[in-house]
Design a protein around this motif. Sequence first.
Motif, PDB file in Angstrom:
ATOM      1  N   GLU A 264       0.828  -1.206   0.000  1.00 31.24           N
ATOM      2  CA  GLU A 264       0.000   0.000   0.000  1.00 31.24           C
ATOM      3  C   GLU A 264       0.863   1.256   0.000  1.00 31.24           C
ATOM      4  OE1 GLU A 264      -2.655  -0.213   3.248  1.00 31.24           O
ATOM      5  OE2 GLU A 264      -3.493  -2.140   2.666  1.00 31.24           O
ATOM      6  N   THR A 265       1.925   1.246   0.810  1.00 30.23           N
ATOM      7  CA  THR A 265       2.804   2.415   0.877  1.00 30.23           C
ATOM      8  C   THR A 265       3.488   2.659  -0.459  1.00 30.23           C
ATOM      9  OG1 THR A 265       3.196   1.921   3.213  1.00 30.23           O
ATOM     10  CG2 THR A 265       4.675   3.484   2.162  1.00 30.23           C
ATOM     11  N   LEU A 266       3.937   1.597  -1.109  1.00 32.45           N
ATOM     12  CA  LEU A 266       4.600   1.749  -2.402  1.00 32.45           C
ATOM     13  C   LEU A 266       3.637   2.295  -3.445  1.00 32.45           C
ATOM     14  CD1 LEU A 266       6.758  -1.518  -2.516  1.00 32.45           C
ATOM     15  CD2 LEU A 266       7.544   0.831  -2.096  1.00 32.45           C
ATOM     16  N   ILE A 267       2.407   1.796  -3.437  1.00 33.22           N
ATOM     17  CA  ILE A 267       1.415   2.295  -4.402  1.00 33.22           C
ATOM     18  C   ILE A 267       1.110   3.763  -4.138  1.00 33.22           C
ATOM     19  CG2 ILE A 267      -0.984   2.094  -5.131  1.00 33.22           C
ATOM     20  CD1 ILE A 267      -0.745  -0.918  -4.660  1.00 33.22           C
ATOM     21  N   GLY A 268       0.910   4.106  -2.849  1.00 32.14           N
ATOM     22  CA  GLY A 268       0.664   5.500  -2.508  1.00 32.14           C
ATOM     23  C   GLY A 268       1.825   6.394  -2.874  1.00 32.14           C
ATOM     24  N   GLY A 269       3.062   5.917  -2.652  1.00 31.60           N
ATOM     25  CA  GLY A 269       4.232   6.706  -3.006  1.00 31.60           C
ATOM     26  C   GLY A 269       4.360   6.909  -4.501  1.00 31.60           C
TER      27      GLY A 269
ATOM     28  N   ALA B 153      -1.792  18.838  -3.055  1.00 33.37           N
ATOM     29  CA  ALA B 153      -1.621  18.221  -1.739  1.00 33.37           C
ATOM     30  C   ALA B 153      -2.797  17.306  -1.415  1.00 33.37           C
ATOM     31  CB  ALA B 153      -1.473  19.302  -0.675  1.00 33.37           C
ATOM     32  N   ALA B 154      -4.006  17.755  -1.720  1.00 32.63           N
ATOM     33  CA  ALA B 154      -5.192  16.939  -1.447  1.00 32.63           C
ATOM     34  C   ALA B 154      -5.181  15.671  -2.291  1.00 32.63           C
ATOM     35  CB  ALA B 154      -6.458  17.747  -1.733  1.00 32.63           C
ATOM     36  N   LEU B 155      -4.755  15.791  -3.536  1.00 30.82           N
ATOM     37  CA  LEU B 155      -4.709  14.618  -4.409  1.00 30.82           C
ATOM     38  C   LEU B 155      -3.699  13.599  -3.892  1.00 30.82           C
ATOM     39  CD1 LEU B 155      -5.678  13.207  -6.928  1.00 30.82           C
ATOM     40  CD2 LEU B 155      -3.996  14.509  -8.265  1.00 30.82           C
ATOM     41  N   ILE B 156      -2.570  14.086  -3.379  1.00 33.52           N
ATOM     42  CA  ILE B 156      -1.560  13.172  -2.837  1.00 33.52           C
ATOM     43  C   ILE B 156      -2.108  12.441  -1.613  1.00 33.52           C
ATOM     44  CG2 ILE B 156       0.660  13.115  -1.627  1.00 33.52           C
ATOM     45  CD1 ILE B 156       1.548  15.371  -3.566  1.00 33.52           C
ATOM     46  N   LEU B 157      -2.747  13.174  -0.719  1.00 37.76           N
ATOM     47  CA  LEU B 157      -3.341  12.528   0.455  1.00 37.76           C
ATOM     48  C   LEU B 157      -4.430  11.549   0.042  1.00 37.76           C
ATOM     49  CD1 LEU B 157      -3.699  15.223   3.261  1.00 37.76           C
ATOM     50  CD2 LEU B 157      -2.429  13.089   3.361  1.00 37.76           C
ATOM     51  N   PHE B 158      -5.228  11.924  -0.950  1.00 38.12           N
ATOM     52  CA  PHE B 158      -6.295  11.046  -1.407  1.00 38.12           C
ATOM     53  C   PHE B 158      -5.723   9.737  -1.957  1.00 38.12           C
ATOM     54  CE2 PHE B 158      -9.083   9.443  -4.779  1.00 38.12           C
ATOM     55  CZ  PHE B 158     -10.265   9.270  -4.060  1.00 38.12           C
ATOM     56  N   LEU B 159      -4.644   9.830  -2.708  1.00 39.95           N
ATOM     57  CA  LEU B 159      -4.010   8.615  -3.239  1.00 39.95           C
ATOM     58  C   LEU B 159      -3.461   7.751  -2.110  1.00 39.95           C
ATOM     59  CD1 LEU B 159      -2.143  10.117  -6.324  1.00 39.95           C
ATOM     60  CD2 LEU B 159      -4.181   8.679  -6.349  1.00 39.95           C
ATOM     61  N   ALA B 160      -2.903   8.383  -1.077  1.00 43.99           N
ATOM     62  CA  ALA B 160      -2.401   7.618   0.061  1.00 43.99           C
ATOM     63  C   ALA B 160      -3.540   6.895   0.767  1.00 43.99           C
ATOM     64  CB  ALA B 160      -1.672   8.547   1.034  1.00 43.99           C
ATOM     65  N   PHE B 161      -4.662   7.589   0.952  1.00 46.79           N
ATOM     66  CA  PHE B 161      -5.792   6.958   1.629  1.00 46.79           C
ATOM     67  C   PHE B 161      -6.478   5.940   0.724  1.00 46.79           C
ATOM     68  CE2 PHE B 161      -6.014  11.216   3.961  1.00 46.79           C
ATOM     69  CZ  PHE B 161      -5.100  10.770   4.909  1.00 46.79           C
ATOM     70  N   GLY B 162      -6.406   6.170  -0.591  1.00 44.62           N
ATOM     71  CA  GLY B 162      -6.917   5.160  -1.500  1.00 44.62           C
ATOM     72  C   GLY B 162      -6.129   3.864  -1.396  1.00 44.62           C
ATOM     73  N   SER B 163      -4.829   3.982  -1.216  1.00 40.93           N
ATOM     74  CA  SER B 163      -4.007   2.791  -0.995  1.00 40.93           C
ATOM     75  C   SER B 163      -4.368   2.125   0.323  1.00 40.93           C
ATOM     76  CB  SER B 163      -2.520   3.182  -0.992  1.00 40.93           C
ATOM     77  OG  SER B 163      -2.152   3.762  -2.225  1.00 40.93           O
ATOM     78  N   LEU B 164      -4.629   2.944   1.333  1.00 37.19           N
ATOM     79  CA  LEU B 164      -5.009   2.403   2.637  1.00 37.19           C
ATOM     80  C   LEU B 164      -6.317   1.618   2.538  1.00 37.19           C
ATOM     81  CD1 LEU B 164      -4.400   2.271   5.682  1.00 37.19           C
ATOM     82  CD2 LEU B 164      -5.641   4.426   5.939  1.00 37.19           C
ATOM     83  N   ALA B 165      -7.213   2.043   1.657  1.00 37.31           N
ATOM     84  CA  ALA B 165      -8.498   1.357   1.494  1.00 37.31           C
ATOM     85  C   ALA B 165      -8.344  -0.024   0.875  1.00 37.31           C
ATOM     86  CB  ALA B 165      -9.442   2.202   0.628  1.00 37.31           C
TER      87      ALA B 165
ATOM     88  N   GLY C 116       1.476  10.798   3.267  1.00 39.22           N
ATOM     89  CA  GLY C 116       0.760  11.966   2.778  1.00 39.22           C
ATOM     90  C   GLY C 116       1.167  13.244   3.472  1.00 39.22           C
ATOM     91  N   VAL C 117       1.304  13.205   4.796  1.00 46.49           N
ATOM     92  CA  VAL C 117       1.626  14.412   5.557  1.00 46.49           C
ATOM     93  C   VAL C 117       3.031  14.905   5.230  1.00 46.49           C
ATOM     94  CG1 VAL C 117       2.063  15.279   7.889  1.00 46.49           C
ATOM     95  CG2 VAL C 117       0.008  13.955   7.426  1.00 46.49           C
ATOM     96  N   ALA C 118       4.012  14.008   5.212  1.00 46.30           N
ATOM     97  CA  ALA C 118       5.385  14.423   4.925  1.00 46.30           C
ATOM     98  C   ALA C 118       5.497  15.030   3.526  1.00 46.30           C
ATOM     99  CB  ALA C 118       6.327  13.227   5.060  1.00 46.30           C
ATOM    100  N   ILE C 119       4.822  14.428   2.558  1.00 49.14           N
ATOM    101  CA  ILE C 119       4.881  14.965   1.196  1.00 49.14           C
ATOM    102  C   ILE C 119       4.163  16.299   1.112  1.00 49.14           C
ATOM    103  CG2 ILE C 119       4.070  14.574  -1.157  1.00 49.14           C
ATOM    104  CD1 ILE C 119       4.756  11.647  -0.837  1.00 49.14           C
ATOM    105  N   ASP C 120       3.012  16.420   1.770  1.00 49.93           N
ATOM    106  CA  ASP C 120       2.270  17.683   1.727  1.00 49.93           C
ATOM    107  C   ASP C 120       3.080  18.831   2.323  1.00 49.93           C
ATOM    108  OD1 ASP C 120       0.160  16.591   0.450  1.00 49.93           O
ATOM    109  OD2 ASP C 120      -1.313  16.965   2.019  1.00 49.93           O
ATOM    110  N   TYR C 121       3.683  18.602   3.474  1.00 45.37           N
ATOM    111  CA  TYR C 121       4.477  19.654   4.106  1.00 45.37           C
ATOM    112  C   TYR C 121       5.700  19.991   3.258  1.00 45.37           C
ATOM    113  CZ  TYR C 121       1.667  18.897   8.337  1.00 45.37           C
ATOM    114  OH  TYR C 121       0.641  18.791   9.232  1.00 45.37           O
TER     115      TYR C 121
END
Length: 726
Positions: A184-189, A629-641, A246-251
């Motif tokens: 999931e982390t790799l996909i989100g990244g 930033a929102a799109l990046i977080l969304f992709l991270a949470f999409g991976s989490l799903a 998501g947070v580290a990339i957004d900041y």
Amino acid sequence: MNHLGDRFTARLGRFVLRHKLVVVLAWLAVAVAGVFATVAMGDRLTEDFAQPGQPGYEANQAMHRLYGTGGDDPPLVVVVTLPAGSTAAGQRAEIGELFSAAVSAMGVRVVSYADTADPRFVGDDGRTTYGLVFTEPTRGMNADLSEPLRKALQPALMPGATLRVTGMEALAEAEAKGLDVLAETLIGGLGALIVLGFVFGSVLALVPVLVAAVSIPVTFLAVYGLTGVTDVHTIVRFIVALVGLGVAIDYSLLLITRWREERALGYEGEAAVEHAMATAGRSVVVSGATVGIGLLAMVVIPVPFLRSVGYGGIMVPLVSVAAVLTLLPVLLAKGGPRLDWPRRRLPAESGRWSAWARGVVRFRWAGLAASGALLAALGWAAFSLQLGQPVSDSLPRTGPAYEGLSELRRAGVPSGVLTPLDVILPPGVDPAAQAARLAELPGVRTAVAPHGRRSGGTSLITVVPSDETGTEAGRATIARVRAAVPAGSQVSGEGPQSLDFVAAVYGGFPAMLALISVLTFLLLVRAFRSLLLAVKAIVLNLLSLGATMGAVVLVWQYGYGSEPIWGLAGTGSISEFIPVMIFAFLYGLSMDYEVFILARMREAYDRTGSTDEAVVKGLGRTGRLVTSAALILFLAFGSLAAAPQPEIKMFATGLGLGVLLDATVIRALLLPAFVAVMGRWNWWLPGWLASLVRVPAGRPAIPLPVGAPGPRPESDPAGQGRRIHE
């Protein structure tokens, strides 16, 4: 006078730039240690949902201690259909021998027609019977023992009969498929890297991912240390990996974007980094602080499971902020200009977002009405929220477990038999008499006290409800049973523990929300030097959270999204801990965008004195940033799903929808429309409040790096008007 936050981030920037090698080596050392901690962490995490002091939890622990089975582990339900012409009454002895095979092979506790002679354990056709098989506690999520049980029973099955094994755990096992946390982390990244590539158009897109790759193992190292002093739930692994990504990339995105703007304005080398730190660095600090404040909601809840998630969650923004404010400046100073190649030249202010902002300013009242109506519609759905266990109809409708449930229903047996209750009676109470009383209660199919079920002076009654305890009718049955049992009795099962969890978590929620709102208010007043902007930020955040919960209800409780996307029917209820976890994480994450946008609006207003111009400039300079930033977080949470557990899917859905809703409807429409409507009142700060939070009432001056050119007005592109702010 400068803001304390400005001075802090500016001085921190100068400090890390003077000690580049030390900073890099320190982060490298703790990141390597974090990798080893990540590998070794698995055995130190727990899957226990402890609720010490709550009656349902204590009753379940007593069941485990006294009888070794049951408690919060729902039973497997063995469904036996005899051949045509046979009846359960005629083969009661054979049925008893069948279940004795399970007792001998697996050490289980069985409640069936054979040992109770209760006709309620037989279907309407007279030849379908079922038995409740209580296994030893299985501390794994979705730990299914149905296949071992079926194999143990099969040799003793009567000729011509069919045997099926169902139950809540067996039904849930059919959907327990998904990716592990690393995948999931790799996909989100990867998704984040694609977005960053479009944003920067250069190799610089790799830098935020690198910062995340360092901060995530360091956060795991902190969690590893936490496991030495308290229990930490296994769900923290997913939260640290995906939310941390998501947070580290957004900041990082925020600071790098501002660094590029400063370079475009003529700042070079370390001066550009220092000035970006003095402005965007302050926003990063405020954003991280709001995330931490939101997670206080979970730390103060008297439930160890949620408290451990809160501790782990707080470490995510703390480590991410530290990495962005120390490691990232060094990376930008040493290799930023070289990595910013081939650079796609984008103006600091997006023409499309500026045009959108002008339209919002022009039609501000219409924007308020449209966004308010949408939030109200989604928020209204949140009022139908039902908290509790999932119901059987929400679980996959294929496979052997579902066939067993269907066989029960065809025989007229309700699905409430999947979620029975156990009542532990104190010494001196007649279990047979109490069972007869409980069997007469509305909502109870039957209550039995099998002979010989005694331990430690107590005796045991099994109550079989007509409705599943995850339903509203089932919860009402639990309340009636609790009210009817003698003093000193304990009612165990998943249902009672679920009810107590809701009471413990949400009973004090209003007071907890008030505390978090006050802390956030003081932080934002200091950040924006405005009374109205701070209040508005909190109100909009709560509206966003209400609308998000409404969306979760529609997607999961009613199945308007869960079935077409994941093939899971509406659950009928939302897992008890999901709303508070969504609130705790989304409260701060969505506030990030508020901080990003309002900080630039504040700068623009201080420069121009025009609220309308501040809205246009602020949104024009941050619209693209917030969207990315929102799109990046969304992709991270999409991976989490993609995680196998439906509870994690619910959590990820809430965060993902919340981030998108917040970045579009609220921050792109409602926020600028509201600021435009309120005009000069946005910038009012009473003197007493300014003194309380120790900020000046006048306009702020942005601290600049020593020797760097000062800010220039928009009409002075050549920089003839540069000056140094004292």
